[in-house]
Design a protein around this motif. Structure first.
Motif, short mmCIF file in Angstrom:
data_model
loop_
_atom_site.label_atom_id
_atom_site.label_comp_id
_atom_site.label_asym_id
_atom_site.label_seq_id
_atom_site.Cartn_x
_atom_site.Cartn_y
_atom_site.Cartn_z
N PHE A 12 0.83 -1.20 0.00
CA PHE A 12 0.00 0.00 0.00
C PHE A 12 0.87 1.26 0.00
N LEU A 13 1.88 1.28 0.85
CA LEU A 13 2.74 2.46 0.95
C LEU A 13 3.59 2.65 -0.31
N ILE A 14 4.12 1.56 -0.84
CA ILE A 14 4.95 1.65 -2.05
C ILE A 14 4.14 2.13 -3.24
N ILE A 15 2.95 1.54 -3.43
CA ILE A 15 2.10 1.93 -4.55
C ILE A 15 1.62 3.37 -4.37
N GLY A 16 1.34 3.75 -3.12
CA GLY A 16 0.93 5.13 -2.84
C GLY A 16 1.99 6.13 -3.25
N VAL A 17 3.24 5.83 -2.91
CA VAL A 17 4.35 6.72 -3.28
C VAL A 17 4.51 6.76 -4.81
N LEU A 18 4.40 5.60 -5.46
CA LEU A 18 4.50 5.56 -6.92
C LEU A 18 3.40 6.39 -7.57
N ASP A 19 2.20 6.27 -7.04
CA ASP A 19 1.09 7.03 -7.61
C ASP A 19 1.30 8.53 -7.42
N LEU A 20 1.84 8.93 -6.28
CA LEU A 20 2.15 10.34 -6.06
C LEU A 20 3.20 10.82 -7.07
N PHE A 21 4.17 9.97 -7.35
CA PHE A 21 5.21 10.31 -8.33
C PHE A 21 4.59 10.46 -9.72
N PHE A 22 3.74 9.51 -10.11
CA PHE A 22 3.09 9.59 -11.42
C PHE A 22 2.19 10.83 -11.50
N THR A 23 1.54 11.15 -10.39
CA THR A 23 0.67 12.34 -10.35
C THR A 23 1.49 13.61 -10.54
N SER A 34 -1.67 2.27 -11.21
CA SER A 34 -1.25 2.47 -9.81
C SER A 34 -2.40 2.83 -8.89
N LYS A 35 -3.28 3.73 -9.31
CA LYS A 35 -4.31 4.24 -8.42
C LYS A 35 -5.26 3.16 -7.90
N PRO A 36 -5.77 2.26 -8.74
CA PRO A 36 -6.67 1.23 -8.21
C PRO A 36 -6.01 0.28 -7.22
N LEU A 37 -4.69 0.14 -7.28
CA LEU A 37 -3.99 -0.80 -6.40
C LEU A 37 -3.76 -0.24 -5.00
N ILE A 38 -3.91 1.07 -4.82
CA ILE A 38 -3.64 1.67 -3.51
C ILE A 38 -4.62 1.13 -2.47
N LEU A 42 -4.70 -1.95 0.70
CA LEU A 42 -5.13 -1.64 2.06
C LEU A 42 -6.35 -2.48 2.44
N PHE A 43 -7.23 -2.72 1.48
CA PHE A 43 -8.38 -3.60 1.70
C PHE A 43 -7.92 -4.99 2.11
N MET A 44 -6.93 -5.51 1.39
CA MET A 44 -6.43 -6.86 1.70
C MET A 44 -5.75 -6.89 3.07
N PHE A 67 -14.08 -0.77 -0.07
CA PHE A 67 -14.52 -1.19 -1.40
C PHE A 67 -15.06 0.00 -2.20
N PHE A 68 -15.92 0.80 -1.58
CA PHE A 68 -16.49 1.95 -2.29
C PHE A 68 -15.42 3.01 -2.58
N SER A 69 -14.42 3.13 -1.70
CA SER A 69 -13.30 4.04 -1.97
C SER A 69 -12.52 3.56 -3.20
N TRP A 70 -12.28 2.25 -3.26
CA TRP A 70 -11.58 1.66 -4.41
C TRP A 70 -12.36 1.91 -5.69
N LEU A 71 -13.68 1.70 -5.62
CA LEU A 71 -14.53 1.92 -6.79
C LEU A 71 -14.50 3.40 -7.18
N GLY A 72 -14.56 4.29 -6.19
CA GLY A 72 -14.50 5.71 -6.47
C GLY A 72 -13.20 6.12 -7.11
N ASP A 73 -12.10 5.54 -6.65
CA ASP A 73 -10.79 5.85 -7.24
C ASP A 73 -10.77 5.51 -8.73
N ILE A 74 -11.34 4.37 -9.07
CA ILE A 74 -11.36 3.95 -10.48
C ILE A 74 -12.23 4.88 -11.31
#
Length: 230
Positions: A12-23, A34-38, A42-44, A67-74
């Motif tokens: 979660f932390l690694i993907i979050g940092v990667l997504d911030l970098f891509f952003t 990257s964004k859907p995996l954040i 954390l869900f898992m 789950f709804f946060s994940w769906l909203g991100d997508i």
């Protein structure tokens, strides 16, 4: 098993940092991956560590919120699906309200309520939300009603988090409350960027505060149910 659980948190932390970098780089193509995996990671993580409260409304509400946060991100990855993304996050906040209410000592106990004191405690939250709405409302047009509903629900989410004060252990209260505030700040920055005055740093600020918010809320709920179990 515990080591396997913590791997989801590291992911979660690694993907979050990667997504911030891509952003920050403005790379929207890579953010589709990257964004859907954040939130998925954390869900898992929460799914694994919360098996001790399996079957409870608390676990179901928190997993539903993620789950709804994940769906909203997508959905928010696609501008034409913004309203659907808003709806998904609205459902996430409703689930968080349920989770915050349940994760208290004697959550359904009816006692004396000092409405004046309660209003004053929540006043900074009300003022902040009202100020952001005041800035964005001239440009909302047909989005006005959905945004008003969303603002009311997110304010309720934060005030429910604040009302856990002295109703759970301190670390759980502060993690959840600060997480709720960060969630509100993230949505506020997003709203200002979309409907008031766009600025280039908004993407990083929105995602940075959002990632911190989700992590703090999950860890705060974890602290609560572990303290109850102990």
């Amino acid at each position: 098993m515990k080591n396997n659980n913590i791997l989801w948190l590291y992911l979660f932390l690694i993907i979050g940092v990667l997504d911030l970098f891509f952003t920050a780089q403005g790379d929207s193509d890579l953010r589709i991956y990257s964004k859907p995996l954040i939130i998925l990671s954390l869900f898992m993580y929460f799914f694994q560590i919360s098996k001790v409260i399996e079957g409870t409304i608390l676990r179901k509400s928190m997993l539903s919120a993620l789950f709804f946060s994940w769906l909203g991100d997508i959905l928010l990855l696609f501008p034409n699906l913004f309203l659907y993304g808003l709806g998904a996050f609205l459902m996430a906040h409703i689930c968080l309200i349920i989770g915050f209410k349940i994760s208290q000592n004697k959550p359904f106990e009816i006692g004396k309520v000092n409405f004046i004191k309660l209003f004053l405690y929540n006043l900074p939250i009300y003022i902040s939300a009202a100020f952001v709405y005041y800035l964005i409302q001239p440009n909302l047009h047909e989005m006005k009603i959905p945004v008003i509903i969303y603002v009311l629900v997110i304010v309720m989410m934060v005030t429910t988090a604040r009302e856990r004060y002295h109703k759970t252990i301190p670390e759980s209260f502060w993690q959840v409350f600060i997480g709720g505030l960060f969630f509100m700040i993230s949505d506020g920055i997003l709203a200002l960027n979309l409907f008031f005055n766009p600025f280039p740093e908004s993407g990083v600020l929105v995602m940075g505060t959002y990632i911190v918010a989700q992590l703090l809320i999950v860890m705060g709920i974890r602290s609560h149910y572990l303290s109850v179990k102990a």
